[in-house]
Design an enzyme around this catalytic site. Structure first.
Site, PDB file in Angstrom:
ATOM      1  N   LYS A  52       3.019  13.300  51.771  1.00 16.22           N
ATOM      2  CA  LYS A  52       3.952  14.369  51.396  1.00 16.22           C
ATOM      3  C   LYS A  52       3.270  15.403  50.508  1.00 16.22           C
ATOM      4  O   LYS A  52       3.447  16.611  50.693  1.00 16.22           O
ATOM      5  CB  LYS A  52       5.173  13.761  50.697  1.00 16.22           C
ATOM      6  CG  LYS A  52       6.085  12.990  51.649  1.00 16.22           C
ATOM      7  CD  LYS A  52       7.116  12.152  50.924  1.00 16.22           C
ATOM      8  CE  LYS A  52       7.946  11.330  51.910  1.00 16.22           C
ATOM      9  NZ  LYS A  52       8.878  10.399  51.266  1.00 16.22           N
ATOM     10  N   GLN A  96      10.795   7.978  45.746  1.00 20.46           N
ATOM     11  CA  GLN A  96      10.348   7.160  46.870  1.00 20.46           C
ATOM     12  C   GLN A  96      10.995   5.782  46.820  1.00 20.46           C
ATOM     13  O   GLN A  96      10.943   5.085  45.812  1.00 20.46           O
ATOM     14  CB  GLN A  96       8.820   7.026  46.838  1.00 20.46           C
ATOM     15  CG  GLN A  96       8.240   6.287  48.027  1.00 20.46           C
ATOM     16  CD  GLN A  96       8.469   7.024  49.339  1.00 20.46           C
ATOM     17  OE1 GLN A  96       8.324   8.237  49.434  1.00 20.46           O
ATOM     18  NE2 GLN A  96       8.826   6.286  50.382  1.00 20.46           N
ATOM     19  N   ASP A 119      15.994  14.873  50.070  1.00 17.30           N
ATOM     20  CA  ASP A 119      16.023  13.693  50.946  1.00 17.30           C
ATOM     21  C   ASP A 119      17.357  13.580  51.677  1.00 17.30           C
ATOM     22  O   ASP A 119      17.482  12.835  52.649  1.00 17.30           O
ATOM     23  CB  ASP A 119      15.787  12.415  50.131  1.00 17.30           C
ATOM     24  CG  ASP A 119      14.354  11.910  50.237  1.00 17.30           C
ATOM     25  OD1 ASP A 119      13.683  12.252  51.229  1.00 17.30           O
ATOM     26  OD2 ASP A 119      13.909  11.183  49.340  1.00 17.30           O
TER      27      ASP A 119
END
Length: 293
Positions: A52, A96, A119
């Site tokens: 990412k 994460q 997200d």
């Protein structure tokens, strides 16, 4: 049989994003900024986050990687999220997953400002998605929709079967495929571990999205000729013959299923790359929203 190459589709998305960022910089505006929080030393999470960060650099975004040890308290993590929420130079925040067992995943997701929820996991984002309102779409389903668009996969009037009902992939995927837009308008069956006659249902599918986390689960006898296969699975399977001691396997038995399909995503090299493309698009949108406000 067409290989739905995530590298090609992601490169196309990133090229467009980079062009937009170049214009921002030419107008003396700041870069879009994604902040990622990584807890512990989970190998898969390390790989995802590193990718990412690398992709942010490729399109001209600023990225911050904030690392904590596994023993961080829930209170400390929530405090850091609040700090990032209040930082006007940060457009998107991702934490994460998975998290250590002593930290509530729900609390962490809900702590992120919906305006920075790139997200797409916050209940506000999910609620808007269900209602068909403008929102941040969870990155993996968003990436899949971008892939379907890139390769001109027809979805209108098709029967799509989604295997897996997670909030991260299965549920939002079923909503998107049934929604009224160019890559939607499918009739969707959402299957899970308690679905009887799963093989019978899959054999009716024009499109199968496999997102259950079981390597090689979808076999040739579950797939009708000409179906489109989207493999979301990404599991590390031990393999002593592999250089790293493991191989990445999808939820679809690729060698068996590929000859029967009209189009199929490889693993690796398919949906995973598009997940990052979806995340980047969400981050740029968050930046634009932030700039307006």
């Amino acid at each position: 049989m067409k290989i739905l190459d995530g590298k090609l589709a992601a490169a196309s998305v990133k090229q467009i994003l980079k062009a937009e960022v170049d214009i921002l910089l030419q107008n003396n505006q700041r870069k879009p900024h994604l902040a990622a929080i990584l807890i512990g030393n989970n190998g898969a999470s390390e790989t995802y986050v590193a990718s990412k960060v690398k992709n942010c650099e490729e399109v001209g975004f600023e990225s911050s990687l904030i690392r904590f040890e596994n023993n961080i308290t829930e209170e400390q993590l929530l405090s850091k999220i609040t700090e990032l929420n209040n930082d006007n130079t940060v457009d998107g925040i991702l934490v994460q997953l998975p998290l250590p067992k002593h930290i509530s995943e729900a609390k962490v997701i809900e702590a992120i400002s919906p305006a920075k929820d790139v997200d797409g996991f916050h209940p506000v984002s999910v609620g808007k998605l269900v209602q068909g309102l403008q929102t941040f779409i969870p990155a993996t389903p968003y990436g899949i929709m971008l892939m379907l668009e890139h390769f001109n996969i027809e979805t209108k009037g098709k029967h799509a079967v989604v295997i897996g009902r997670s909030n991260i992939v299965g549920r939002p995927m079923s909503i998107l495929l049934s929604s009224n837009h160019p890559q939607g308008n499918s009739t969707v069956t959402l299957c899970h571990s308690h679905t009887p006659n799963l093989q019978e249902i899959c054999l009716q599918a024009d499109i199968i999205v496999a997102a259950l986390g079981k390597p090689g689960f979808v076999k040739a006898e579950m797939v009708k000729d000409g179906a489109v296969i989207i493999d979301v699975g990404i599991t590390r399977v031990e393999d002593a013959t592999a250089k790293k001691g493991f191989r990445i396997k999808g939820d679809v038995d690729f060698d068996e299923v590929a000859p029967k399909s009209s189009a199929i995503t490889p693993v690796p090299g398919g949906v995973g790359l598009m997940t990052i493309a979806g995340l980047l698009k969400n981050t740029l949108q968050a930046y634009k929203n932030n700039s307006v406000n």
